[in-house]
Design an enzyme around this catalytic site. Structure first.
Site, PDB file in Angstrom:
ATOM      1  N   LYS A   1      17.539 -24.770  23.199  1.00 19.23           N
ATOM      2  CA  LYS A   1      18.116 -25.917  23.083  1.00 19.23           C
ATOM      3  C   LYS A   1      18.810 -26.128  21.743  1.00 19.23           C
ATOM      4  O   LYS A   1      19.676 -26.958  21.639  1.00 19.23           O
ATOM      5  CB  LYS A   1      16.982 -27.101  23.058  1.00 19.23           C
ATOM      6  CG  LYS A   1      16.171 -27.052  24.316  1.00 19.23           C
ATOM      7  CD  LYS A   1      16.742 -27.341  25.707  1.00 19.23           C
ATOM      8  CE  LYS A   1      16.179 -27.001  26.868  1.00 19.23           C
ATOM      9  NZ  LYS A   1      16.402 -25.937  27.649  1.00 19.23           N
TER      10      LYS A   1
ATOM     11  N   GLU B   1      14.479 -35.470  17.639  1.00 19.59           N
ATOM     12  CA  GLU B   1      15.735 -36.169  18.129  1.00 19.59           C
ATOM     13  C   GLU B   1      15.107 -37.715  17.905  1.00 19.59           C
ATOM     14  O   GLU B   1      14.071 -37.906  18.073  1.00 19.59           O
ATOM     15  CB  GLU B   1      16.048 -36.158  19.574  1.00 19.59           C
ATOM     16  CG  GLU B   1      16.692 -34.915  19.969  1.00 19.59           C
ATOM     17  CD  GLU B   1      16.926 -34.711  21.506  1.00 19.59           C
ATOM     18  OE1 GLU B   1      16.550 -35.350  22.286  1.00 19.59           O
ATOM     19  OE2 GLU B   1      17.674 -33.516  21.851  1.00 19.59           O
TER      20      GLU B   1
ATOM     21  N   HIS C   1       8.126 -35.334  34.947  1.00 16.32           N
ATOM     22  CA  HIS C   1       9.195 -34.445  34.767  1.00 16.32           C
ATOM     23  C   HIS C   1       9.555 -33.679  36.182  1.00 16.32           C
ATOM     24  O   HIS C   1      10.411 -32.702  36.333  1.00 16.32           O
ATOM     25  CB  HIS C   1       8.758 -33.435  33.630  1.00 16.32           C
ATOM     26  CG  HIS C   1       8.744 -34.270  32.367  1.00 16.32           C
ATOM     27  ND1 HIS C   1       9.534 -35.014  31.852  1.00 16.32           N
ATOM     28  CD2 HIS C   1       7.503 -34.362  31.591  1.00 16.32           C
ATOM     29  CE1 HIS C   1       9.072 -35.624  30.849  1.00 16.32           C
ATOM     30  NE2 HIS C   1       7.672 -35.090  30.593  1.00 16.32           N
TER      31      HIS C   1
ATOM     32  N   ARG D   1      22.480 -22.772  36.791  1.00 22.05           N
ATOM     33  CA  ARG D   1      22.431 -22.514  38.126  1.00 22.05           C
ATOM     34  C   ARG D   1      22.769 -23.293  38.786  1.00 22.05           C
ATOM     35  O   ARG D   1      23.019 -24.326  38.635  1.00 22.05           O
ATOM     36  CB  ARG D   1      20.641 -22.459  38.141  1.00 22.05           C
ATOM     37  CG  ARG D   1      19.939 -23.872  38.155  1.00 22.05           C
ATOM     38  CD  ARG D   1      18.582 -23.706  38.205  1.00 22.05           C
ATOM     39  NE  ARG D   1      17.923 -25.204  38.256  1.00 22.05           N
ATOM     40  CZ  ARG D   1      17.424 -25.850  37.328  1.00 22.05           C
ATOM     41  NH1 ARG D   1      17.528 -25.296  36.046  1.00 22.05           N
ATOM     42  NH2 ARG D   1      17.065 -26.922  37.263  1.00 22.05           N
TER      43      ARG D   1
HETATM   44  C1  MV4 Z   1      14.272 -37.476  25.886  1.00 22.80           C
HETATM   45  C2  MV4 Z   1      13.900 -38.718  26.192  1.00 22.80           C
HETATM   46  C3  MV4 Z   1      14.336 -39.915  25.390  1.00 22.80           C
HETATM   47  N1  MV4 Z   1      14.796 -39.517  24.150  1.00 22.80           N
HETATM   48  N2  MV4 Z   1      15.007 -37.173  25.039  1.00 22.80           N
HETATM   49  C4  MV4 Z   1      12.418 -35.218  29.656  1.00 22.80           C
HETATM   50  C5  MV4 Z   1      12.549 -33.806  30.088  1.00 22.80           C
HETATM   51  C6  MV4 Z   1      13.324 -33.320  29.066  1.00 22.80           C
HETATM   52  N3  MV4 Z   1      14.162 -32.363  29.923  1.00 22.80           N
HETATM   53  C7  MV4 Z   1      13.942 -34.393  28.371  1.00 22.80           C
HETATM   54  N4  MV4 Z   1      13.188 -35.578  28.588  1.00 22.80           N
HETATM   55  C8  MV4 Z   1      13.394 -36.449  27.798  1.00 22.80           C
HETATM   56  N5  MV4 Z   1      13.943 -36.462  26.643  1.00 22.80           N
HETATM   57  C9  MV4 Z   1      15.265 -38.205  23.863  1.00 22.80           C
HETATM   58  N6  MV4 Z   1      15.709 -38.203  22.768  1.00 22.80           N
HETATM   59  C10 MV4 Z   1      13.277 -39.085  27.417  1.00 22.80           C
HETATM   60  C11 MV4 Z   1      12.900 -37.884  28.158  1.00 22.80           C
HETATM   61  C12 MV4 Z   1      12.275 -38.226  29.534  1.00 22.80           C
HETATM   62  C13 MV4 Z   1      12.995 -38.034  30.841  1.00 22.80           C
HETATM   63  C14 MV4 Z   1      14.162 -37.752  30.639  1.00 22.80           C
HETATM   64  C15 MV4 Z   1      14.779 -37.796  32.148  1.00 22.80           C
HETATM   65  C16 MV4 Z   1      14.114 -38.249  33.112  1.00 22.80           C
HETATM   66  C17 MV4 Z   1      12.715 -38.390  33.161  1.00 22.80           C
HETATM   67  C18 MV4 Z   1      12.477 -38.506  31.617  1.00 22.80           C
HETATM   68  C19 MV4 Z   1      10.798 -38.797  31.752  1.00 22.80           C
HETATM   69  C20 MV4 Z   1      10.284 -38.640  30.598  1.00 22.80           C
HETATM   70  C21 MV4 Z   1      10.808 -38.544  29.311  1.00 22.80           C
END
Ligand code: MV4
Length: 509
Positions: free
Chosen positions: A116, A200, A235, A292
């Site tokens: 990342k 972040e 997730h 993918r």
């Molecule tokens: C975040 C976020 C809020 N702010 N990043 C969750 C999985 C990972 N791939 C990224 N995720 C998140 N990153 C920042 N800077 C909130 C989440 C997140 C989330 C994102 C998409 C769909 C569902 C989620 C559930 C919890 C947290």
């Protein structure tokens, strides 16, 4: 064109790829672990080879065994599906060395997106908007403190090697930063053997919207619109749709053009997905790129009229994209439900076992991508995704109505599934008015389950009529199905009363 493609996967996605092969006149080779001998993908393939013990490391993740089968069968290409080896750069490299075409991006493009922090550095150079924060691993607690103070709380700590929320910590206040950093580091080390963590700014209640891209090996890259994936639990995506109800034509074009730049910055080829977080003001930020074909690709296929697996195979064969960006259009609306073998009454715990009765939905606007059949035993060794039910309509309302109708036709006996969850989601006013952020599902699941609430008059009447019908039709109509319903009834009472209680339970679901 390839003569024979090996599918290094199992379940519904292996079946999906086999179907594309057969439509294109290409032979399909299946591989299977010891518990998958009788799986649907083995039955549908032209040839099938055993690759070892159920543990994925012994079979579906074993690069050498899969390349041995490619050599033995004479396959000239490998489709990795999703999961397993699909994003493994080492595997893509090993395929190239063995002279077998990997149907996906190059190992170098996978490497560029795998970390990342490395991806954020590439996006920084390419001028792509991403969430404010660091593009390198944190070197000390003091540095974390300094950056968090500058970008402002709440902040998110994330593992550079992460994904799926592992090694992720939301921090609301400076006094919580130290223990969160230690927690994120040790979880990242345990999960990925890599303790690199970056920081972040946290986006509050974001939406998760992703853009499908396709790039040929001649340098042409297009976007195929977006998918709304905000309906998640722990997730794990549960429902996806295309187009996103919050994205208009102008935002679609802006997100699409950024997604194409992301792909080009990584030297990307074949099908990929660029994920964005979208805040409440509809600002969007690059999150990561999935290198993918994704589980939810069918919703994009339905609204674009394109076959992504055919296109992946043509691109891997060195052909240029057969259309331009201007020729891509979005028509109608599609929604996908992920049908899992899990028990709604036991916190959605995996529920493997034998499928004793299977009644399948179909009809206008319904697509079903499935890896199950009646009589098959769902193994407990893998992800419990059984099938995907996808509804299509001229608009969102029709797609929902068709899906609700199809969900009511769907019956899987012998094991527990999450089908009832989709009936609740699709009938909820928030979903129907598209008020779906990433917190929606947890809020819905906290509400009292209507199955434990007293039934209303109409539901009771339906249950009584159904029970009566089952009692009158009795053994004759029941046939093999009887066991299916009885198998999850604990009562030792005579058959007829079991039918009644089963019918009552069904009507009250
Ligand atoms: C975040 C976020 C809020 N702010 N990043 C969750 C999985 C990972 N791939 C990224 N995720 C998140 N990153 C920042 N800077 C909130 C989440 C997140 C989330 C994102 C998409 C769909 C569902 C989620 C559930 C919890 C947290």
């Amino acid at each position: 064109m390839f003569k024979k493609i090996l599918i290094a996967n199992r379940g519904e996605i292996a079946v999906r790829v086999i179907r594309a092969c057969h439509e294109m006149g290409i032979a399909a080779v299946a591989v299977y672990s010891d518990v998958d001998r009788a799986s649907l993908h083995v039955r549908k393939a032209d040839e099938a080879y055993a690759i070892g013990a159920p543990a994925a490391s012994e079979s579906y993740l074993n690069i050498q065994k899969i390349l041995d089968v490619a050599a033995k069968s004479g396959a000239d290409a490998i489709h990795p599906g999703y999961g397993f080896l699909s994003e493994n750069a080492k595997f893509a490299r090993a395929c190239a060395e063995a002279g077998v075409k990997f149907i996906g991006p190059t190992a170098a493009a996978m490497d560029a997106m795998g970390s990342k922090t490395r991806a954020r550095q590439a996006m920084e150079r390419a001028g792509i908007p991403f969430v404010p924060g660091t593009s390198r691993g944190l070197e000390s607690f003091e540095q974390a403190q300094e950056v968090a103070g500058r970008i402002g709380y709440p902040v998110m700590l994330k593992a550079a090697a992460g994904g799926g929320g592992k090694g992720m910590r939301l921090v609301h206040a400076p006094e919580d930063l130290k223990s969160a950093l230690e927690g994120a580091r040790s979880e990242a080390e345990r999960s990925f053997a890599d303790s690199e963590v970056y920081i972040e700014k946290a986006i509050v209640n974001p939406r998760h919207i992703e853009v499908q891209v396709l790039a040929d090996e001649q340098g042409q890259t297009v976007y195929l619109g977006e998918r709304e994936c905000s309906l998640q639990r722990r997730h794990q995506k549960v429902v996806e749709e295309a187009p996103s109800p919050v994205v208009d034509a102008e935002m679609r074009r802006r997100m699409g053009e950024v997604a194409v730049r992301v792909a080009q910055a990584a030297g990307y080829t074949n099908a990929g997905t660029v994920e964005f977080l979208v805040d409440q003001e509809k600002n969007f930020y690059f999150l990561e790129m999935n290198t993918r074909l994704q589980v939810e690709h069918p919703v994009t296929e339905l609204v674009t009229g394109l076959d992504l697996v055919h296109l992946q195979i043509h691109i891997a064969n060195g052909e240029p994209l057969p259309f331009t960006q201007e020729q891509v259009s979005i028509r109608g609306h599609a929604i996908e439900c992920r049908i899992y073998a899990e028990d709604p009454d036991n916190n959605y715990f995996p529920s493997p076992g034998k499928i004793t009765l299977l009644l399948l939905p179909s009809g206008p606007g319904i697509r079903r991508d499935s890896g199950m059949y009646e009589g098959w035993t769902v193994p407990m060794d893998y992800d419990p995704l059984l099938a995907k039910l996808i509804g299509y309509g001229t608009d969102r309302k029709q797609a929902i109505a068709r899906l609700q109708r199809a969900l009511n036709e769907y019956f899987v006996g012998g094991i527990k599934t999450n089908i009832s969850l989709f009936r609740r989601i699709l009938s909820s006013p928030e979903f129907q008015t598209a008020k779906i952020d990433t917190g929606f599902l947890d809020r819905l699941l906290k509400q009292k389950d209507e199955r434990t609430a007293p039934a209303d008059e109409q539901t009771t009447e339906v249950a009584v009529i159904a029970a009566g019908m089952f009692a009158v039709m009795g053994q004759a109509a029941a046939g093999a199905g009887e066991k299916a319903v009885l198998s999850d009834a604990s009562s030792k009472a005579p058959a007829a009363s079991n039918w009644k209680s089963a019918a009552r339970r069904e009507a009250l679901r």
